[in-house]
Design a protein around this motif. Structure first.
Motif, mmCIF file in Angstrom:
data_model
loop_
_atom_site.group_PDB
_atom_site.id
_atom_site.type_symbol
_atom_site.label_atom_id
_atom_site.label_comp_id
_atom_site.label_asym_id
_atom_site.label_seq_id
_atom_site.Cartn_x
_atom_site.Cartn_y
_atom_site.Cartn_z
ATOM 1 N N ALA A 65 0.839 -1.210 0.000
ATOM 2 C CA ALA A 65 0.000 0.000 0.000
ATOM 3 C C ALA A 65 0.870 1.255 0.000
ATOM 4 C CB ALA A 65 -0.920 -0.005 1.219
ATOM 5 N N GLN A 66 1.943 1.260 0.787
ATOM 6 C CA GLN A 66 2.836 2.433 0.832
ATOM 7 C C GLN A 66 3.432 2.694 -0.553
ATOM 8 O OE1 GLN A 66 5.714 2.615 4.111
ATOM 9 N NE2 GLN A 66 4.459 1.192 5.291
ATOM 10 N N ILE A 67 3.866 1.621 -1.202
ATOM 11 C CA ILE A 67 4.495 1.786 -2.521
ATOM 12 C C ILE A 67 3.467 2.274 -3.544
ATOM 13 C CG2 ILE A 67 5.516 0.516 -4.468
ATOM 14 C CD1 ILE A 67 7.162 -1.051 -2.440
ATOM 15 N N GLN A 68 2.324 1.596 -3.590
ATOM 16 C CA GLN A 68 1.352 1.951 -4.634
ATOM 17 C C GLN A 68 0.866 3.391 -4.482
ATOM 18 O OE1 GLN A 68 -1.457 -1.292 -4.587
ATOM 19 N NE2 GLN A 68 -0.081 -2.598 -5.774
ATOM 20 N N LYS A 69 0.622 3.786 -3.243
ATOM 21 C CA LYS A 69 0.138 5.156 -3.010
ATOM 22 C C LYS A 69 1.194 6.183 -3.460
ATOM 23 C CE LYS A 69 -0.564 7.497 1.121
ATOM 24 N NZ LYS A 69 -0.719 7.269 2.545
ATOM 25 N N ASN A 70 2.433 5.949 -3.059
ATOM 26 C CA ASN A 70 3.463 6.945 -3.339
ATOM 27 C C ASN A 70 3.961 6.942 -4.773
ATOM 28 O OD1 ASN A 70 4.177 8.655 -0.893
ATOM 29 N ND2 ASN A 70 3.679 6.620 -0.108
ATOM 30 N N VAL A 71 3.908 5.785 -5.412
ATOM 31 C CA VAL A 71 4.262 5.750 -6.835
ATOM 32 C C VAL A 71 3.295 6.658 -7.605
ATOM 33 C CG1 VAL A 71 4.101 4.279 -8.894
ATOM 34 C CG2 VAL A 71 5.497 3.552 -6.961
ATOM 35 N N GLU A 72 2.019 6.544 -7.281
ATOM 36 C CA GLU A 72 1.026 7.366 -7.997
ATOM 37 C C GLU A 72 1.246 8.856 -7.725
ATOM 38 O OE1 GLU A 72 -0.473 6.288 -10.515
ATOM 39 O OE2 GLU A 72 0.296 4.332 -9.926
ATOM 40 N N ILE A 73 1.543 9.204 -6.463
ATOM 41 C CA ILE A 73 1.793 10.617 -6.121
ATOM 42 C C ILE A 73 3.002 11.133 -6.908
ATOM 43 C CG2 ILE A 73 2.542 12.184 -4.268
ATOM 44 C CD1 ILE A 73 0.869 10.428 -2.337
ATOM 45 N N MET A 74 4.084 10.348 -6.932
ATOM 46 C CA MET A 74 5.301 10.808 -7.607
ATOM 47 C C MET A 74 5.143 10.841 -9.124
ATOM 48 S SD MET A 74 7.893 8.855 -5.192
ATOM 49 C CE MET A 74 9.357 9.706 -4.774
ATOM 50 N N ARG A 75 4.353 9.947 -9.631
ATOM 51 C CA ARG A 75 4.044 9.978 -11.071
ATOM 52 C C ARG A 75 3.388 11.311 -11.436
ATOM 53 N NH1 ARG A 75 4.491 5.609 -13.973
ATOM 54 N NH2 ARG A 75 3.884 3.611 -13.161
ATOM 55 N N ARG A 76 2.378 11.678 -10.625
ATOM 56 C CA ARG A 76 1.642 12.912 -10.920
ATOM 57 C C ARG A 76 2.534 14.133 -10.712
ATOM 58 N NH1 ARG A 76 -2.661 10.485 -8.207
ATOM 59 N NH2 ARG A 76 -2.232 11.667 -6.331
ATOM 60 N N ARG A 77 3.270 14.133 -9.584
ATOM 61 C CA ARG A 77 4.032 15.341 -9.226
ATOM 62 C C ARG A 77 5.277 15.530 -10.081
ATOM 63 N NH1 ARG A 77 5.283 15.657 -3.059
ATOM 64 N NH2 ARG A 77 3.017 15.521 -2.948
ATOM 65 N N PHE A 78 6.006 14.450 -10.348
ATOM 66 C CA PHE A 78 7.303 14.597 -11.037
ATOM 67 C C PHE A 78 7.339 13.941 -12.409
ATOM 68 C CE2 PHE A 78 8.281 14.097 -6.401
ATOM 69 C CZ PHE A 78 8.586 15.416 -6.140
ATOM 70 N N LYS A 79 6.226 13.386 -12.849
ATOM 71 C CA LYS A 79 6.197 12.574 -14.074
ATOM 72 C C LYS A 79 7.239 11.443 -13.969
ATOM 73 C CE LYS A 79 4.489 16.128 -17.268
ATOM 74 N NZ LYS A 79 3.364 16.357 -16.410
ATOM 75 N N ALA A 80 7.385 10.896 -12.774
ATOM 76 C CA ALA A 80 8.374 9.839 -12.545
ATOM 77 C C ALA A 80 7.944 8.546 -13.225
ATOM 78 C CB ALA A 80 8.515 9.609 -11.048
ATOM 79 N N GLU A 81 8.959 7.786 -13.688
ATOM 80 C CA GLU A 81 8.654 6.540 -14.398
ATOM 81 C C GLU A 81 9.136 5.291 -13.655
ATOM 82 O OE1 GLU A 81 9.877 6.588 -18.550
ATOM 83 O OE2 GLU A 81 9.683 8.767 -18.506
ATOM 84 N N LYS A 82 10.326 5.398 -13.060
ATOM 85 C CA LYS A 82 10.890 4.216 -12.393
ATOM 86 C C LYS A 82 11.191 4.545 -10.925
ATOM 87 C CE LYS A 82 10.804 1.600 -15.970
ATOM 88 N NZ LYS A 82 9.833 0.525 -16.047
ATOM 89 N N PHE A 83 11.076 3.517 -10.072
ATOM 90 C CA PHE A 83 11.144 3.755 -8.634
ATOM 91 C C PHE A 83 11.998 2.706 -7.928
ATOM 92 C CE2 PHE A 83 7.250 5.170 -10.533
ATOM 93 C CZ PHE A 83 7.103 6.453 -10.056
ATOM 94 N N VAL A 84 12.566 3.154 -6.799
ATOM 95 C CA VAL A 84 13.303 2.251 -5.925
ATOM 96 C C VAL A 84 12.564 2.197 -4.594
ATOM 97 C CG1 VAL A 84 15.411 2.109 -4.533
ATOM 98 C CG2 VAL A 84 15.577 2.584 -6.974
ATOM 99 N N ALA A 85 12.357 1.006 -4.074
ATOM 100 C CA ALA A 85 11.733 0.859 -2.751
ATOM 101 C C ALA A 85 12.807 1.132 -1.703
ATOM 102 C CB ALA A 85 11.188 -0.554 -2.596
ATOM 103 N N TYR A 86 12.590 2.156 -0.899
ATOM 104 C CA TYR A 86 13.622 2.583 0.049
ATOM 105 C C TYR A 86 13.191 2.263 1.475
ATOM 106 C CZ TYR A 86 16.886 5.820 2.403
ATOM 107 O OH TYR A 86 17.850 6.375 3.212
#
Ligand code: SF4
Length: 316
Positions: A65-86
């Motif tokens: 849930a933490q990953i899915q929620k934040n991936v979507e936020i970062m996609r919208r905010r930064f147009k981010a495409e790839k992510f690292v789980a930190y």
């Protein structure tokens, strides 16, 4: 655009993956042996109740849930495409191997655009078994990093900040990790109590001998509800001034081997929790001042090491 005077980690990632890579910070509900009385109580003097995290997560949520929620936020905010789980908060190898595997597997499977993991921990909380597990996530084209909170190479300082571990613990963990070809990022803190300029440069030079893949440079800052806040309020500790930090961070980077990628050069004080120094919130300004200082000096990462090698080879 002018070339950066240091090897910025964001550029390294961009070159490797072809685009910017964003970290999704996680709180997996770990604790820390320096808080649960296994090694110590009260934690490091600078660590607040979030376990030195970015406070971006709610540990009641699952990792997925933490990953899915934040991936979507970062996609919208930064147009981010790839992510690292930190895995950031507290000590992310401080548990039984079965639980670690379950959490790491969950993170890797949580979203198709997760390309790997970064695992933050204390050097005294890894062993061969845990590092063997982590090494299994090391794939060509993927991302893996273990982040060690070393802070300094000086045991007398580690004692002053109630770290409850030694530099020898770090060296042991470093060697076990290197044997398994797991990339590492080492966290250091500038402005620790009692440390001289020479002490801090000695830390940089030691890292230049050990050659971790990356370094994160922090400034010691007082957060609310920490022993360091109390020391600050009693007048027993004073934070560095902005200009002094800029000078110091440039000196430190000049002593760092140019192959070591720099993940960060300013601390991570949170607006609400940060007591001092408040100038730490002006992150972009500090970054700019560091670049301007390098320009003024006409130097870059590793310049002092190069000058020393040159003078030694000339017999100066
Ligand atoms: S080891 Fe890390 S999590 Fe534990 S008290 Fe120190 S900074 Fe906080």
């Amino acid at each position: 655009m002018r070339e950066k005077p240091y090897l910025a980690y964001s550029d390294v990632l961009k070159a490797k993956f072809g685009h910017r890579v964003y970290k999704v910070t996680l709180d997996a509900g770990f604790t820390c042996p320096n808080r649960d009385a296994t090694k110590g109580v009260g934690g490091c003097t600078f660590c607040d109740e979030t376990g030195s995290s970015s406070r971006a997560q709610n540990k009641k949520d699952t990792i997925t849930a933490q990953i899915q929620k934040n991936v979507e936020i970062m996609r919208r905010r930064f147009k981010a495409e790839k992510f690292v789980a930190y895995f950031q908060s507290y000590t992310n190898t401080y548990s039984k191997i079965e639980r670690l595997k379950r959490l790491y597997d969950e993170a890797m499977a949580a979203h198709p655009d997760i390309i790997g993991m970064s695992i933050s921990t204390r050097p005294d909380c890894v062993n061969e078994e845990k590092l063997d597990l982590i090494a299994q996530y090391n794939h060509p084209g993927g991302y893996l990093c273990v982040e060690y909170g070393m802070q300094t190479i000086h045991d007398h300082t580690l004692e002053l900040i109630n770290r409850c571990e030694t530099h020898a613990d770090f060296v042991h963990a470093f060697n076990l990790t290197r044997e398994r070809n797991i990339p590492m990022c080492v966290h250091v803190i500038l402005g620790l109590p009692g440390e001289t300029h020479a002490d801090m440069m000695a830390t940089a030079m030691r890292l230049s001998e050990m050659l971790p893949e990356g370094v994160k440079i922090h400034l010691l800052c007082a957060m609310k509800h920490t022993p360091l806040e109390q020391q600050y309020l009693r007048g027993e500790w004073e934070p560095l001034a902005q200009e002094a930090y800029v000078q110091l961070v440039c000196d430190f980077i000049e002593h760092l081997d140019p192959s070591i990628a720099i993940h960060r050069i300013t601390g991570n004080g949170h607006r609400d929790g940060l007591v001092a120094p408040r100038w730490l919130l002006k992150k972009q300004e500090v970054l700019m001042q560091v670049e301007q200082e390098f320009l003024k000096r006409g130097t870059r990462q590793g310049a002092t090491l190069e000058a020393t090698t040159l003078s030694t080879s000339k017999g100066i």
